[in-house]
Every structure is written in structure tokens, then in C-alpha cells.
Write a protein that holds these residues in place. Sequence first.
Motif, PDB file in Angstrom:
ATOM      1  N   PHE A 214     -47.153  20.700  14.311  1.00 57.63           N
ATOM      2  CA  PHE A 214     -47.242  19.306  14.745  1.00 57.63           C
ATOM      3  C   PHE A 214     -46.552  18.389  13.740  1.00 57.63           C
ATOM      4  O   PHE A 214     -45.892  17.422  14.122  1.00 57.63           O
ATOM      5  N   LEU A 215     -46.704  18.692  12.456  1.00 54.45           N
ATOM      6  CA  LEU A 215     -46.049  17.874  11.439  1.00 54.45           C
ATOM      7  C   LEU A 215     -44.531  17.990  11.550  1.00 54.45           C
ATOM      8  O   LEU A 215     -43.825  16.990  11.721  1.00 54.45           O
ATOM      9  N   TRP A 216     -44.025  19.208  11.450  1.00 52.33           N
ATOM     10  CA  TRP A 216     -42.572  19.391  11.534  1.00 52.33           C
ATOM     11  C   TRP A 216     -42.056  19.150  12.948  1.00 52.33           C
ATOM     12  O   TRP A 216     -40.902  18.728  13.135  1.00 52.33           O
ATOM     13  N   GLY A 217     -42.911  19.385  13.952  1.00 54.95           N
ATOM     14  CA  GLY A 217     -42.499  19.115  15.327  1.00 54.95           C
ATOM     15  C   GLY A 217     -42.273  17.637  15.570  1.00 54.95           C
ATOM     16  O   GLY A 217     -41.328  17.244  16.266  1.00 54.95           O
ATOM     17  N   SER A 218     -43.130  16.798  14.997  1.00 59.30           N
ATOM     18  CA  SER A 218     -42.905  15.351  15.114  1.00 59.30           C
ATOM     19  C   SER A 218     -41.701  14.933  14.286  1.00 59.30           C
ATOM     20  O   SER A 218     -41.020  13.958  14.619  1.00 59.30           O
ATOM     21  N   GLY A 219     -41.405  15.681  13.231  1.00 60.72           N
ATOM     22  CA  GLY A 219     -40.191  15.422  12.455  1.00 60.72           C
ATOM     23  C   GLY A 219     -38.940  15.687  13.267  1.00 60.72           C
ATOM     24  O   GLY A 219     -37.957  14.937  13.184  1.00 60.72           O
ATOM     25  N   GLN A 220     -38.953  16.753  14.072  1.00 56.99           N
ATOM     26  CA  GLN A 220     -37.815  17.032  14.953  1.00 56.99           C
ATOM     27  C   GLN A 220     -37.537  15.852  15.882  1.00 56.99           C
ATOM     28  O   GLN A 220     -36.385  15.524  16.171  1.00 56.99           O
ATOM     29  N   LEU A 221     -38.605  15.235  16.362  1.00 58.17           N
ATOM     30  CA  LEU A 221     -38.498  14.176  17.364  1.00 58.17           C
ATOM     31  C   LEU A 221     -38.400  12.778  16.759  1.00 58.17           C
ATOM     32  O   LEU A 221     -38.336  11.780  17.481  1.00 58.17           O
ATOM     33  N   LYS A 222     -38.345  12.704  15.451  1.00 57.88           N
ATOM     34  CA  LYS A 222     -38.498  11.455  14.721  1.00 57.88           C
ATOM     35  C   LYS A 222     -37.631  10.316  15.250  1.00 57.88           C
ATOM     36  O   LYS A 222     -38.097   9.185  15.398  1.00 57.88           O
ATOM     37  N   ASP A 223     -36.384  10.577  15.543  1.00 64.45           N
ATOM     38  CA  ASP A 223     -35.471   9.522  16.003  1.00 64.45           C
ATOM     39  C   ASP A 223     -34.920   9.816  17.395  1.00 64.45           C
ATOM     40  O   ASP A 223     -33.797   9.427  17.723  1.00 64.45           O
ATOM     41  N   HIS A 224     -35.711  10.497  18.216  1.00 63.09           N
ATOM     42  CA  HIS A 224     -35.243  10.815  19.559  1.00 63.09           C
ATOM     43  C   HIS A 224     -35.040   9.532  20.359  1.00 63.09           C
ATOM     44  O   HIS A 224     -35.876   8.627  20.336  1.00 63.09           O
ATOM     45  N   LYS A 225     -33.926   9.443  21.057  1.00 62.48           N
ATOM     46  CA  LYS A 225     -33.561   8.204  21.746  1.00 62.48           C
ATOM     47  C   LYS A 225     -34.403   7.936  22.978  1.00 62.48           C
ATOM     48  O   LYS A 225     -34.529   6.775  23.404  1.00 62.48           O
ATOM     49  N   HIS A 226     -34.965   8.981  23.589  1.00 57.02           N
ATOM     50  CA  HIS A 226     -35.645   8.781  24.866  1.00 57.02           C
ATOM     51  C   HIS A 226     -37.112   9.217  24.863  1.00 57.02           C
ATOM     52  O   HIS A 226     -37.956   8.518  25.431  1.00 57.02           O
ATOM     53  N   LEU A 227     -37.411  10.351  24.265  1.00 56.85           N
ATOM     54  CA  LEU A 227     -38.781  10.859  24.300  1.00 56.85           C
ATOM     55  C   LEU A 227     -39.689  10.034  23.385  1.00 56.85           C
ATOM     56  O   LEU A 227     -39.323   9.703  22.262  1.00 56.85           O
ATOM     57  N   ARG A 228     -40.871   9.741  23.879  1.00 56.49           N
ATOM     58  CA  ARG A 228     -41.869   9.015  23.112  1.00 56.49           C
ATOM     59  C   ARG A 228     -43.141   9.864  23.028  1.00 56.49           C
ATOM     60  O   ARG A 228     -43.332  10.775  23.831  1.00 56.49           O
ATOM     61  N   PRO A 229     -44.049   9.563  22.112  1.00 58.83           N
ATOM     62  CA  PRO A 229     -45.276  10.356  21.989  1.00 58.83           C
ATOM     63  C   PRO A 229     -46.076  10.486  23.280  1.00 58.83           C
ATOM     64  O   PRO A 229     -46.712  11.518  23.521  1.00 58.83           O
ATOM     65  N   LYS A 230     -46.044   9.460  24.125  1.00 60.24           N
ATOM     66  CA  LYS A 230     -46.794   9.525  25.379  1.00 60.24           C
ATOM     67  C   LYS A 230     -46.227  10.573  26.342  1.00 60.24           C
ATOM     68  O   LYS A 230     -46.868  10.916  27.346  1.00 60.24           O
TER      69      LYS A 230
END
Length: 387
Positions: A214-230
Motif C-alpha cells: 500500500f505504501l509503495w503502491g500509492s507511490g506508484q500512483l503519486k502523480d497519476h493524471k486520472h486515477l484518484r484514491p476514490k
Amino acid sequence: MNSEVSSAEQPVASTSYITPTKYVLSKSHLAAFQRSQTHRDVITFIDGLNDAVEGKRLTQVREGSERTKPILGILESILEIAKSIPAVDNKLSRFGNPAFKIFYDKVGESSGDLHSRISGLPFEAIPEVEVYFKESWGNKQRVDYGSGMELNFLCWLLCLTKLSVFTEEDYEFLVLGVFWRYIEVMRYLQSTYWLEPAGSHGVWGLDDYHFLPFLWGSGQLKDHKHLRPKAIHDPEILEAFSKDYMYLSCISFINSIKTASLRWHSPMLDDISVVKSWAKVNEGMKKMYKAEVLGKLPVMQHALFGSILPFPTPDQDPELKKALEEEEVAQPDSHGHIHVKGETGWTMDCCGIPVPSAFAAAQDGATSNVGNPNFTGRSGIKPIPFD
């Protein structure tokens, strides 16, 4: 990449290797660890690995280097050992399967040979390094697994990095190649041997076993242009992107074996989903890991320290020396745990209360979608602010 060598990568100068042992037996020991260079090295290593996978997908991971290929081979060997030792008929119990103890012993017997495959690893360092490796797969006596065992795998990688087996150039593959394969192997072990969650709270409400994906997985998504946590609540997004991102893959596995809503069985993950950006989730995960794994006595009392990841002596840490003169150090009980008054939520239930495996419940018909191993979450955990 930063051209400077971080403290987590500083090579070990001493050749006086020792067998790692437990040192954290009291709150004073825990505080000393939190002030130590080893604590700083662990945090620096986690941050460096996190930075290396920012914006990177699992499906786009490059082939590993000659330094990392033997590690993947070792993980495949662990999986083969597990496949050669099937679970015994244990239909009357939804708790850990006794065959895991045979697997655990077999890993120990094979460890020396497995480590001899690692290019650049000094032979004399193997007895120290392999202890972290052997403790990465679960606890033999309790037949359980939790964030402390996951921490041992992280420390194994950190030791190999300090011994110059890996360089910072390997960091991306260490997460997306090596660590993710470790998670896949652990899923097989958890589902085959019905490993119990370590501690009756699982792992702080994220899932029963793991934290770092979850820690590194959120790091992968850190600056994703479209995907949000929701997006974790959107089945179509999970189906399309879980193969690319660790965080979404973990959510998919949770959904594959647990009925009802994420709010019911994984309330903290549900709470985190309302955070506006992955960058905030990532920073929150770092703080949470530091506070709830590296900063908790029920976890860190099982941490191991040797010459590569040393524990400060009282002479090196005057605050520790003074505290130990005034503090009564608790002794481990028959489960190998210590209990400290005032550790809310752990004085009564940090050990000795078995928690049935979610896989066992699924195969018993209590939940659906049995085909996939997965992670689960637990309620009643105090959330940590992510905003």
C-alpha cells in the motif's frame, strides 16, 4: 537518481558478522531504536524505493540486472518448496495448517544454498543475512504472518544493499520485480497454509498481512493524471488497472475473497479513499508505517539486530542507559511476546488469541470468490490523519 550514496547504501566496513537477535524488550529500547542510525537507514531505504517506483507500472518493469536475477530465482525456489509440501487434511480447523512447519524447516535447511547463489554476497555474511530471510515467511510456532515478517524481508534487502549486492540503480526492480514476487509467493503460502494474521488486529486495518504494497503502491500512483484514491470503489477501474498498480491489485484481492463492502471489512482503506490525491495518501502511508509498525512495541519486540543493522548499546545511547536503570524490563511469555502496561489494545490481545485465516473462511463457504488469495482488513483501529 541521486549520485550520492545514501546512508542506507553505505557498505558495511566490519567483517565481524554476528547472528541477529532481539533487543527491543521495553519502551526504552523502542525509543532507542527510534533514535538510532538503523531506524534512519530503514526509513531512508523505504523512501528511496518509493521514489524509484513513482509513475512506474508493474507491467512495464524492466528486466532485472545480473545482481537481482538470483533473488528472483531464490523466490521461485521458495515457491517450489511450498508446492512440494501440500497442506495436510485439517478440515476441523480454520486456523494455521501444520504443514507450514515442515515448509518452514525446509526453507531453513535450504537457506545456505540459496544464499550461495547471490553474486557479491560475502560467504562469511550469510549466517547473519539469512536470519532475516528465514524470518520473512512467517512464524513457525504460531503459524502466522504479519507486518513484522514483511519488515524482515525489507531488512534482508537492506542488508544486501549495505553489502553492495544491490545499488540504487536496482531500486525500481527491487520493488516492482523482487518485492512484488515476494508478495505473490506469500499469497500462495497464506492461502495454502491458512496462515493466521499476526496479532488479533491484523496489520493496522489495511489488510490482515501486509503494509508495504500500500505504501509503495500509492507511490506508484503519486502523480497519476486520472486515477484518484476514490477509484478503489470502481470495479471497472480495478479490473483495468490492478495488473499495473500494487495498491489496486491489493484492493482487488480483498474484494475477491471478502463479502460485503470495503467499509465493513477494511474501514481504514475505505477512509483513505476520500483523500483527494495519491500524493497525500503516500505521505500518510509513510507516517503510518513509521508510527504503527516501526513505532509499536508489539511489532518491534520481534525485530532483529546484528552487525549490519545494529542496535545502539547503552554506552552509545545515554538516554537508554539512564532509562534502563529506572525501568523494569518485561520478560517474554510462552508465546515469545512481552506485555507492557499502558499499551492500549495490546495488553490483552497481542497474542494468544488466534485469528482464523480469511482463506479458511472463504473455503468454508463463509465468503465468495474463493479462486484468488487476498488480503483482509479489520475494524476498531484508530485511523491516522492523511490530510
